[in-house]
Design a protein around this motif. Structure first.
Motif, PDB file in Angstrom:
ATOM      1  N   GLY A   9       0.843  -1.184   0.000  1.00  0.00           N
ATOM      2  CA  GLY A   9       0.000   0.000   0.000  1.00  0.00           C
ATOM      3  C   GLY A   9       0.877   1.232   0.000  1.00  0.00           C
ATOM      4  N   ALA A  10       0.308   2.339  -0.423  1.00  0.00           N
ATOM      5  CA  ALA A  10       1.072   3.581  -0.510  1.00  0.00           C
ATOM      6  C   ALA A  10       0.112   4.755  -0.409  1.00  0.00           C
ATOM      7  CB  ALA A  10       1.831   3.641  -1.837  1.00  0.00           C
ATOM      8  N   THR A  11       0.661   5.946  -0.320  1.00  0.00           N
ATOM      9  CA  THR A  11      -0.191   7.125  -0.368  1.00  0.00           C
ATOM     10  C   THR A  11      -0.433   7.478  -1.824  1.00  0.00           C
ATOM     11  OG1 THR A  11       1.702   8.611  -0.212  1.00  0.00           O
ATOM     12  CG2 THR A  11       0.588   8.053   1.831  1.00  0.00           C
ATOM     13  N   ARG A  12      -1.639   7.860  -2.126  1.00  0.00           N
ATOM     14  CA  ARG A  12      -2.003   8.242  -3.480  1.00  0.00           C
ATOM     15  C   ARG A  12      -1.655   9.697  -3.764  1.00  0.00           C
ATOM     16  NH1 ARG A  12      -5.885   4.727  -6.128  1.00  0.00           N
ATOM     17  NH2 ARG A  12      -5.347   2.673  -5.329  1.00  0.00           N
ATOM     18  N   ASP A  13      -1.363  10.459  -2.734  1.00  0.00           N
ATOM     19  CA  ASP A  13      -1.088  11.884  -2.895  1.00  0.00           C
ATOM     20  C   ASP A  13      -0.096  12.309  -1.820  1.00  0.00           C
ATOM     21  OD1 ASP A  13      -2.923  12.038  -0.623  1.00  0.00           O
ATOM     22  OD2 ASP A  13      -4.537  11.958  -2.083  1.00  0.00           O
ATOM     23  N   ASP A  14      -0.506  13.169  -0.913  1.00  0.00           N
ATOM     24  CA  ASP A  14       0.380  13.626   0.162  1.00  0.00           C
ATOM     25  C   ASP A  14       0.649  12.499   1.156  1.00  0.00           C
ATOM     26  OD1 ASP A  14       0.309  16.185  -0.874  1.00  0.00           O
ATOM     27  OD2 ASP A  14      -1.247  16.886   0.476  1.00  0.00           O
ATOM     28  N   ALA A  15       1.864  12.436   1.638  1.00  0.00           N
ATOM     29  CA  ALA A  15       2.206  11.521   2.727  1.00  0.00           C
ATOM     30  C   ALA A  15       1.744  12.137   4.038  1.00  0.00           C
ATOM     31  CB  ALA A  15       3.720  11.287   2.749  1.00  0.00           C
ATOM     32  N   ALA A  16       1.723  11.337   5.086  1.00  0.00           N
ATOM     33  CA  ALA A  16       1.280  11.817   6.394  1.00  0.00           C
ATOM     34  C   ALA A  16       2.114  13.020   6.849  1.00  0.00           C
ATOM     35  CB  ALA A  16       1.349  10.685   7.416  1.00  0.00           C
ATOM     36  N   GLY A  17       3.432  12.924   6.700  1.00  0.00           N
ATOM     37  CA  GLY A  17       4.298  14.029   7.101  1.00  0.00           C
ATOM     38  C   GLY A  17       4.036  15.299   6.310  1.00  0.00           C
ATOM     39  N   GLU A  18       3.753  15.147   5.011  1.00  0.00           N
ATOM     40  CA  GLU A  18       3.423  16.319   4.192  1.00  0.00           C
ATOM     41  C   GLU A  18       2.129  16.968   4.670  1.00  0.00           C
ATOM     42  OE1 GLU A  18       4.590  15.833  -0.316  1.00  0.00           O
ATOM     43  OE2 GLU A  18       3.748  13.956   0.466  1.00  0.00           O
ATOM     44  N   CYS A  19       1.182  16.155   5.086  1.00  0.00           N
ATOM     45  CA  CYS A  19      -0.082  16.670   5.606  1.00  0.00           C
ATOM     46  C   CYS A  19       0.184  17.524   6.847  1.00  0.00           C
ATOM     47  CB  CYS A  19      -1.016  15.499   5.905  1.00  0.00           C
ATOM     48  SG  CYS A  19      -2.698  15.977   6.351  1.00  0.00           S
ATOM     49  N   PHE A  20       0.980  17.001   7.771  1.00  0.00           N
ATOM     50  CA  PHE A  20       1.362  17.791   8.941  1.00  0.00           C
ATOM     51  C   PHE A  20       2.054  19.093   8.509  1.00  0.00           C
ATOM     52  CE2 PHE A  20       1.433  13.800  11.663  1.00  0.00           C
ATOM     53  CZ  PHE A  20       0.447  14.222  12.552  1.00  0.00           C
ATOM     54  N   ASP A  21       3.005  18.986   7.566  1.00  0.00           N
ATOM     55  CA  ASP A  21       3.767  20.160   7.134  1.00  0.00           C
ATOM     56  C   ASP A  21       2.875  21.247   6.548  1.00  0.00           C
ATOM     57  OD1 ASP A  21       6.117  18.856   7.848  1.00  0.00           O
ATOM     58  OD2 ASP A  21       6.618  18.268   5.790  1.00  0.00           O
ATOM     59  N   LYS A  22       1.949  20.845   5.686  1.00  0.00           N
ATOM     60  CA  LYS A  22       1.116  21.833   4.990  1.00  0.00           C
ATOM     61  C   LYS A  22       0.117  22.493   5.922  1.00  0.00           C
ATOM     62  CE  LYS A  22       1.948  19.735   0.538  1.00  0.00           C
ATOM     63  NZ  LYS A  22       1.452  18.929  -0.572  1.00  0.00           N
ATOM     64  N   ASP A  62      -3.976   1.325   0.540  1.00  0.00           N
ATOM     65  CA  ASP A  62      -3.549   2.642   0.077  1.00  0.00           C
ATOM     66  C   ASP A  62      -4.174   3.723   0.947  1.00  0.00           C
ATOM     67  OD1 ASP A  62      -1.985   1.620  -1.916  1.00  0.00           O
ATOM     68  OD2 ASP A  62      -3.192   2.372  -3.578  1.00  0.00           O
ATOM     69  N   MET A  63      -3.510   4.865   0.992  1.00  0.00           N
ATOM     70  CA  MET A  63      -3.977   5.988   1.796  1.00  0.00           C
ATOM     71  C   MET A  63      -4.044   7.244   0.956  1.00  0.00           C
ATOM     72  SD  MET A  63      -1.633   5.127   5.084  1.00  0.00           S
ATOM     73  CE  MET A  63      -0.458   4.203   4.120  1.00  0.00           C
ATOM     74  N   SER A  64      -4.810   8.196   1.429  1.00  0.00           N
ATOM     75  CA  SER A  64      -4.903   9.506   0.806  1.00  0.00           C
ATOM     76  C   SER A  64      -5.041  10.536   1.913  1.00  0.00           C
ATOM     77  CB  SER A  64      -6.112   9.576  -0.129  1.00  0.00           C
ATOM     78  OG  SER A  64      -6.303  10.904  -0.570  1.00  0.00           O
ATOM     79  N   PHE A  65      -4.146  11.486   1.938  1.00  0.00           N
ATOM     80  CA  PHE A  65      -4.190  12.525   2.965  1.00  0.00           C
ATOM     81  C   PHE A  65      -4.550  13.898   2.398  1.00  0.00           C
ATOM     82  CE2 PHE A  65      -1.422   9.282   4.853  1.00  0.00           C
ATOM     83  CZ  PHE A  65      -2.122   9.066   6.036  1.00  0.00           C
ATOM     84  N   SER A  66      -4.779  13.993   1.089  1.00  0.00           N
ATOM     85  CA  SER A  66      -5.100  15.304   0.506  1.00  0.00           C
ATOM     86  C   SER A  66      -6.453  15.815   0.986  1.00  0.00           C
ATOM     87  CB  SER A  66      -5.039  15.257  -1.015  1.00  0.00           C
ATOM     88  OG  SER A  66      -6.030  14.401  -1.533  1.00  0.00           O
ATOM     89  N   GLY A  67      -7.433  14.935   1.149  1.00  0.00           N
ATOM     90  CA  GLY A  67      -8.743  15.373   1.633  1.00  0.00           C
ATOM     91  C   GLY A  67      -8.682  15.873   3.061  1.00  0.00           C
ATOM     92  N   LEU A  68      -7.910  15.211   3.887  1.00  0.00           N
ATOM     93  CA  LEU A  68      -7.716  15.650   5.265  1.00  0.00           C
ATOM     94  C   LEU A  68      -7.041  17.010   5.285  1.00  0.00           C
ATOM     95  CD1 LEU A  68      -7.527  15.371   8.345  1.00  0.00           C
ATOM     96  CD2 LEU A  68      -5.501  13.932   7.999  1.00  0.00           C
ATOM     97  N   LYS A  69      -5.986  17.147   4.499  1.00  0.00           N
ATOM     98  CA  LYS A  69      -5.268  18.424   4.437  1.00  0.00           C
ATOM     99  C   LYS A  69      -6.209  19.535   3.995  1.00  0.00           C
ATOM    100  CE  LYS A  69      -3.432  19.411   0.803  1.00  0.00           C
ATOM    101  NZ  LYS A  69      -2.808  19.321  -0.482  1.00  0.00           N
ATOM    102  N   THR A  70      -6.967  19.293   2.936  1.00  0.00           N
ATOM    103  CA  THR A  70      -7.885  20.301   2.413  1.00  0.00           C
ATOM    104  C   THR A  70      -8.957  20.650   3.435  1.00  0.00           C
ATOM    105  OG1 THR A  70      -7.486  19.575   0.148  1.00  0.00           O
ATOM    106  CG2 THR A  70      -9.516  20.811   0.547  1.00  0.00           C
ATOM    107  N   ALA A  71      -9.507  19.652   4.110  1.00  0.00           N
ATOM    108  CA  ALA A  71     -10.540  19.906   5.120  1.00  0.00           C
ATOM    109  C   ALA A  71      -9.996  20.767   6.256  1.00  0.00           C
ATOM    110  CB  ALA A  71     -11.083  18.584   5.653  1.00  0.00           C
ATOM    111  N   ALA A  72      -8.791  20.457   6.724  1.00  0.00           N
ATOM    112  CA  ALA A  72      -8.200  21.237   7.815  1.00  0.00           C
ATOM    113  C   ALA A  72      -7.883  22.662   7.371  1.00  0.00           C
ATOM    114  CB  ALA A  72      -6.939  20.547   8.337  1.00  0.00           C
TER     115      ALA A  72
END
Length: 184
Positions: A9-22, A62-72
């Motif tokens: 599995g992998a991230t489809r977009d931002d990784a977890a760390g990138e989500c924190f960073d952004k 697989d994971m996706s963190f772009s929606g979480l980032k956008t929501a926050a």
């Protein structure tokens, strides 16, 4: 082995760390954002802000963190536009909980699917590490985590892997360029 691996599995977009960073950047916190977000989250209510948890069709690992980032980010911008205060410790704690809720179950499922008796990772976030410890205990898995001092630098991890690749004879010429999704 160090060079015998397959992607489960992998991230489809931002990784977890990138989500924190952004998210940290939008909040005006320092870069990299993981540690400042972790510090901000202390004492916060991780259920105060309902944030999305993504399910990726086609591969449940697989994971996706772009929606979480956008929501926050939208939550932060909307509050600023309306002049409404945000409970920043609770926002940071809610983001951390959402990321942990993505990472931990997938790690446990990957271990189950492969029959592994151990799990681990390079998470530097203490909440995520604690959640991973609890999940491993609950699932009877041995947990492997490097010291926190070795978790914050992707360059060190890449250099370590490069060492093992070099030992096996894997080489590239000077035309190789950065390619985040290169096949293993």
């Amino acid at each position: 082995g160090y060079t015998d691996m397959s992607i489960l599995g992998a991230t489809r977009d931002d990784a977890a760390g990138e989500c924190f960073d952004k998210i940290a950047r939008v909040l005006g916190l320092s870069y990299p954002g993981g540690k400042p977000m972790e510090e901000l989250a202390q004492g916060g209510d991780d259920a105060k802000y309902p944030l999305p948890r993504a399910r990726v069709a086609g591969n449940p690992l697989d994971m996706s963190f772009s929606g979480l980032k956008t929501a926050a980010v939208n939550l932060i911008h909307n509050a600023a536009q309306k002049g409404e205060p945000l409970d920043l410790p609770s926002l940071a704690a809610s983001v951390t909980a959402a990321i942990s809720d993505e990472l931990i179950p997938r790690t446990m499922e990957a271990a189950r699917r492969t029959g592994r008796t151990a799990a681990g990772g390079v998470a530097a976030n203490r909440t995520i590490r604690a959640n991973l410890e609890a999940a491993c205990r609950e699932n009877g898995l041995t947990l492997w985590l490097p010291p926190l001092s070795l978790c914050g630098d992707n360059g060190a991890m890449i250099g370590s892997q490069a060492y093992y690749e070099y030992l096996t004879g894997t080489r590239a010429d000077s035309s190789l360029n950065a390619y985040a999704n290169m096949a293993i």
